[in-house]
Design a protein around this motif. Structure first.
Motif, PDB file in Angstrom:
ATOM      1  N   HIS A  59      -0.099  10.829  23.437  1.00 49.24           N
ATOM      2  CA  HIS A  59      -0.172   9.961  22.385  1.00 49.24           C
ATOM      3  C   HIS A  59       1.164   9.401  21.428  1.00 49.24           C
ATOM      4  O   HIS A  59       1.928  10.549  21.158  1.00 49.24           O
ATOM      5  CB  HIS A  59      -0.646  10.740  20.864  1.00 49.24           C
ATOM      6  N   LYS A 184      -9.888   3.315  19.961  1.00 49.74           N
ATOM      7  CA  LYS A 184      -8.988   4.445  18.276  1.00 49.74           C
ATOM      8  C   LYS A 184      -9.819   3.476  17.577  1.00 49.74           C
ATOM      9  O   LYS A 184      -9.887   2.678  16.967  1.00 49.74           O
ATOM     10  CB  LYS A 184      -7.740   4.262  18.852  1.00 49.74           C
ATOM     11  N   HIS A 186      -9.842   5.137  12.913  1.00 59.12           N
ATOM     12  CA  HIS A 186      -9.443   5.873  11.968  1.00 59.12           C
ATOM     13  C   HIS A 186     -10.864   7.040  11.476  1.00 59.12           C
ATOM     14  O   HIS A 186     -11.370   5.755  10.487  1.00 59.12           O
ATOM     15  CB  HIS A 186      -8.429   5.339  11.278  1.00 59.12           C
ATOM     16  N   GLY A 190      -4.203   8.889   6.347  1.00 53.00           N
ATOM     17  CA  GLY A 190      -3.035   9.035   7.052  1.00 53.00           C
ATOM     18  C   GLY A 190      -1.757   9.234   6.609  1.00 53.00           C
ATOM     19  O   GLY A 190      -2.008   8.778   5.228  1.00 53.00           O
ATOM     20  N   HIS A 225      -8.202   9.231  14.948  1.00 49.63           N
ATOM     21  CA  HIS A 225      -7.740   9.596  14.238  1.00 49.63           C
ATOM     22  C   HIS A 225      -7.862  10.570  13.064  1.00 49.63           C
ATOM     23  O   HIS A 225      -9.053   9.423  12.357  1.00 49.63           O
ATOM     24  CB  HIS A 225      -6.464   8.673  13.153  1.00 49.63           C
ATOM     25  N   GLU A 244      -7.684  13.251  17.768  1.00 47.67           N
ATOM     26  CA  GLU A 244      -5.883  13.560  17.797  1.00 47.67           C
ATOM     27  C   GLU A 244      -5.573  13.930  16.346  1.00 47.67           C
ATOM     28  O   GLU A 244      -5.857  13.556  15.014  1.00 47.67           O
ATOM     29  CB  GLU A 244      -5.487  11.066  17.315  1.00 47.67           C
ATOM     30  N   HIS A 245      -4.398  14.282  16.117  1.00 49.05           N
ATOM     31  CA  HIS A 245      -3.941  15.258  15.065  1.00 49.05           C
ATOM     32  C   HIS A 245      -4.908  16.754  15.145  1.00 49.05           C
ATOM     33  O   HIS A 245      -4.475  16.917  15.415  1.00 49.05           O
ATOM     34  CB  HIS A 245      -3.318  14.381  13.519  1.00 49.05           C
ATOM     35  N   ASP A 317       3.558  11.422  18.911  1.00 49.75           N
ATOM     36  CA  ASP A 317       2.676  10.683  17.895  1.00 49.75           C
ATOM     37  C   ASP A 317       4.004  10.226  17.018  1.00 49.75           C
ATOM     38  O   ASP A 317       4.199   9.441  16.175  1.00 49.75           O
ATOM     39  CB  ASP A 317       1.843  11.076  17.065  1.00 49.75           C
TER      40      ASP A 317
END
Length: 402
Positions: A59, A184, A186, A190, A225, A244-245, A317
């Motif tokens: 990432h 990708k 979202h 964020g 995300h 992701e995350h 990231d």
């Protein structure tokens, strides 16, 4: 060029143990033999040091080339190119021979690296991030006119604003046509975007499913995300392959990730970096408050995911100036995981995310000769890989780069 490395303790990724099985011989960018005595144009005596495959960061964001977001709005492509090339060179010199770029236009950088104009890692990219109006990837600042129709799409070098399944499908097809290795999207708020609450749920099941269908038709996948438990569960239930995350995951959403065979890529070093550098770089108070929340939840998210049987990748990231802290991720993860678990995330899971199983993340005949030499035994002290002088030599495809 023929490379021979002698007297090294090689990491056998399958056994997750160091073995002393003779010289490593590389030629034409690949490992060609282990244990065969040979001569080469470049011969290295490792003197009993440790030999690892090149690091893989799943990432990164080369297009997000500075933490000064006002500059991101003003820079020309020339300025972006200069800074992105420097970041790529530094990434490679830190030992990261392969990365997965999670959003933004990096086509020019990839071409420059392949042409030898710039130094940098092997890059697998998502291309422009897909986001809803007012979502985490809606990066345009200032007032904007009301759209003339629901189908209207906007884009920057970072992302495409697409609302509704049809627009998302169109944006997905555009990225895939332009060479994106995966997509990708979202699905939650964020840290770096001040306008959307961290817990907000973004995109609908139908929009997510449209992107995932287009990715599946191209034999690839969608990364999302996602911070909140609701957004994580919605994403994997509608086809997303990587979260992701995932900092605000709970046991229910973690079980959903595991049940659907999805992968979570934690990125803990970026929150520490933003906490340390954010005020200095002029981060708004709203961003700093959101960062504190995900920073606090980071290590707990690893425990929740691991308890549910979620497969974890390895990513950072880090943005712009903070990318120098890339190897800090090893130390942070070591507070909740064993060295073997961390190395498995990097060397076993990450190659799958790049579609390069057996080609990267291993030092075996046929694999890329991406090699790190260090005096540190990461199975005993993986946190020390983050030390400034931890890495002695770096080779990418058999060529010395540091």
């Amino acid at each position: 060029m023929r490379l021979v490395i002698r007297n090294a303790r090689r990491l056998d990724v399958d056994k997750m143990a160091f073995v002393e099985d003779g010289p490593l011989v590389a030629e034409a960018g690949k490992v060609v033999a282990i244990g065969e005595d040979a001569t080469g144009e470049v011969e290295i005596d490792a003197k009993g040091g440790f030999m690892l495959p090149g690091f893989i960061d799943a990432h990164v964001h080369f297009r997000l080339a500075t933490l000064d977001f006002a500059k991101l709005q003003r820079w020309s492509e020339v300025e972006f190119g200069i800074v992105m090339a420097r970041l790529a060179t530094e990434t490679l010199q830190r030992g990261f021979t392969t990365v997965r770029d999670l959003g933004g236009d990096v086509e020019g950088l990839i071409r420059a690296i392949k042409a030898g104009i710039a130094e940098g890692p092997r890059i697998f990219r998502a291309g422009r991030m897909l986001t809803q109006t007012g979502g985490h990837g809606d990066a345009e600042s200032g007032p904007r006119p009301v759209p003339a129709c629901a189908c209207e799409m906007r884009h920057t070098a970072f992302g495409i604003v697409a609302d509704g399944p049809d627009a998302v499908r169109k944006a997905a097809r555009h990225n895939l046509r332009d060479g994106s290795d995966f997509l990708k999207i979202h699905v939650s708020g964020g840290v770096a975007s001040p306008a959307d609450p961290l817990e907000s749920v973004q995109y609908t099941p139908a929009e997510i499913a449209a992107a995932c269908e287009e990715a599946r038709h191209r034999q690839t996948y969608v990364a999302a995300h996602a911070y909140s438990a609701e957004s994580i569960k919605m994403a994997v239930e509608n086809g997303v392959h990587t979260i992701e995350h995932g900092n605000m995951i709970d046991s229910d959403s973690a079980n959903a990730v595991a049940r659907h065979g999805a992968i979570m890529v934690p990125t803990l070093s970026t929150y520490e970096a933003m906490d340390l550098l954010g005020r200095k770089m002029g981060f708004p108070a709203a961003n700093l408050a959101k960062n504190s929340k995900v920073l606090e939840a980071g290590l707990r998210s690893l425990e929740i995911a691991r308890d549910a049987g979620v497969t974890l990748g390895w990513g950072t990231d880090l943005i712009g100036e903070s990318q120098a802290r890339q190897r800090r991720e090893f130390a942070i993860r070591s507070e909740a995981e064993t060295p073997a678990e961390i190395l498995r995330s990097m060397y076993v899971v990450n190659p799958k995310l790049c579609g390069m199983e057996g080609k990267i993340g291993t030092l075996a005949p046929g694999a890329a000769a991406d090699i790190i030499l260090t005096r540190i035994n990461p199975l005993e002290n993986i946190a020390a890989l983050g030390d400034e002088d931890a890495i002695e030599r770096v080779f990418q495809a058999g060529r010395p780069v540091a």
